[in-house]
Design a protein around this motif. Sequence first.
Motif, PDB file in Angstrom:
ATOM      1  N   THR A  16    -106.261 -56.467  69.225  1.00 21.35           N
ATOM      2  CA  THR A  16    -105.430 -55.715  70.159  1.00 21.35           C
ATOM      3  C   THR A  16    -105.048 -54.386  69.517  1.00 21.35           C
ATOM      4  OG1 THR A  16    -103.509 -55.854  71.641  1.00 21.35           O
ATOM      5  CG2 THR A  16    -103.219 -56.691  69.408  1.00 21.35           C
ATOM      6  N   ASN A  17    -104.346 -53.539  70.264  1.00 21.64           N
ATOM      7  CA  ASN A  17    -103.980 -52.235  69.718  1.00 21.64           C
ATOM      8  C   ASN A  17    -102.713 -52.324  68.865  1.00 21.64           C
ATOM      9  OD1 ASN A  17    -101.621 -51.796  71.591  1.00 21.64           O
ATOM     10  ND2 ASN A  17    -103.246 -51.819  73.121  1.00 21.64           N
ATOM     11  N   LYS A  77     -99.878 -50.670  69.035  1.00 21.30           N
ATOM     12  CA  LYS A  77     -98.630 -50.688  69.795  1.00 21.30           C
ATOM     13  C   LYS A  77     -98.291 -52.107  70.244  1.00 21.30           C
ATOM     14  CE  LYS A  77     -96.365 -48.616  73.839  1.00 21.30           C
ATOM     15  NZ  LYS A  77     -96.517 -47.682  74.978  1.00 21.30           N
ATOM     16  N   SER A  78     -99.280 -52.828  70.743  1.00 20.15           N
ATOM     17  CA  SER A  78     -99.055 -54.213  71.172  1.00 20.15           C
ATOM     18  C   SER A  78     -98.755 -55.113  69.979  1.00 20.15           C
ATOM     19  CB  SER A  78    -100.283 -54.738  71.922  1.00 20.15           C
ATOM     20  OG  SER A  78    -100.488 -54.038  73.121  1.00 20.15           O
ATOM     21  N   ARG A  96     -95.203 -54.701  68.961  1.00 20.82           N
ATOM     22  CA  ARG A  96     -94.348 -55.365  69.956  1.00 20.82           C
ATOM     23  C   ARG A  96     -94.356 -56.883  69.753  1.00 20.82           C
ATOM     24  NH1 ARG A  96     -95.408 -57.768  74.792  1.00 20.82           N
ATOM     25  NH2 ARG A  96     -93.680 -57.846  76.309  1.00 20.82           N
ATOM     26  N   LEU A  97     -95.521 -57.445  69.499  1.00 20.86           N
ATOM     27  CA  LEU A  97     -95.632 -58.888  69.266  1.00 20.86           C
ATOM     28  C   LEU A  97     -94.850 -59.306  68.024  1.00 20.86           C
ATOM     29  CD1 LEU A  97     -99.429 -59.368  70.016  1.00 20.86           C
ATOM     30  CD2 LEU A  97     -97.535 -60.242  71.401  1.00 20.86           C
ATOM     31  N   VAL A 144    -101.840 -60.739  75.823  1.00 18.08           N
ATOM     32  CA  VAL A 144    -102.086 -59.648  74.893  1.00 18.08           C
ATOM     33  C   VAL A 144    -103.251 -58.802  75.406  1.00 18.08           C
ATOM     34  CG1 VAL A 144    -102.685 -59.056  72.515  1.00 18.08           C
ATOM     35  CG2 VAL A 144    -101.341 -61.103  72.976  1.00 18.08           C
ATOM     36  N   PRO A 145    -103.087 -57.476  75.435  1.00 16.38           N
ATOM     37  CA  PRO A 145    -104.196 -56.629  75.897  1.00 16.38           C
ATOM     38  C   PRO A 145    -105.333 -56.583  74.880  1.00 16.38           C
ATOM     39  CG  PRO A 145    -102.386 -55.276  75.122  1.00 16.38           C
ATOM     40  CD  PRO A 145    -101.877 -56.692  75.125  1.00 16.38           C
ATOM     41  N   PHE A 149    -106.616 -58.644  79.657  1.00 16.42           N
ATOM     42  CA  PHE A 149    -105.677 -59.360  78.790  1.00 16.42           C
ATOM     43  C   PHE A 149    -106.277 -60.700  78.383  1.00 16.42           C
ATOM     44  CE2 PHE A 149    -102.948 -56.374  80.895  1.00 16.42           C
ATOM     45  CZ  PHE A 149    -101.908 -56.121  80.015  1.00 16.42           C
TER      46      PHE A 149
END
Length: 204
Positions: free
Chosen positions: A72-73, A75-76, A79-80, A100-101, A110
């Motif tokens: 994932t990226n 930013k994600s 956040r996680l 998750v993207p 996702f």
Amino acid sequence: LNIHIDNFIPTPLSSALATLNNDDKTLGAICIDLGASSSNVSVFKNNKLIFIDAISIGGSNITKDIARGLSTNLKSAERLKALYGSVISSPSDQYEIIEVPYLTNDPSRFKQINRSDINSIIKPRVEENLELIWQKLKEYNLHKRQIKNLVITGGGALLEGISEYAQMIFDSNVRIGKPHSITGIDNNFIKPQNAQTIGTILFN
């Protein structure tokens, strides 16, 4: 800009000044600041700074580990880590489903993971970080001084279960170090992740 540098202060010292009280510094305390790009440690005893050091592992390493491990990226991943990250496992973690993207140009794609997937990535890195700091202390025989008071601060101190996990590694009483209040500074700024900045203000 007409700027003059009055003094320099080591980062480990500024974190300690922001979070340790007089008893800590007199009786003995270890202060660990888990920052974004590095982690630092300082040791006080008899009201004297007796040791400082740092390692180049911090919260950003955990974020990158999550991003790589879950594809994932960044930013994600950040956040996680902030919302679901923990170093203490729970049987219910595998039933907590999180979307998750994917690391693609398509924002609509996702995948589903559970909380244990995240924490299985976080825990080894945190363990490595704390073990490296512990080895630094052993290298200088500081583990023989029987300092049983450990203060953890910095952004990494917000990770769920960090104090319990550090207690097992260092065999010490552990608390999360919230910086001392300063007149004129908004209380919303008095947080572990700002310990270094506040300690710089307190230095004289």
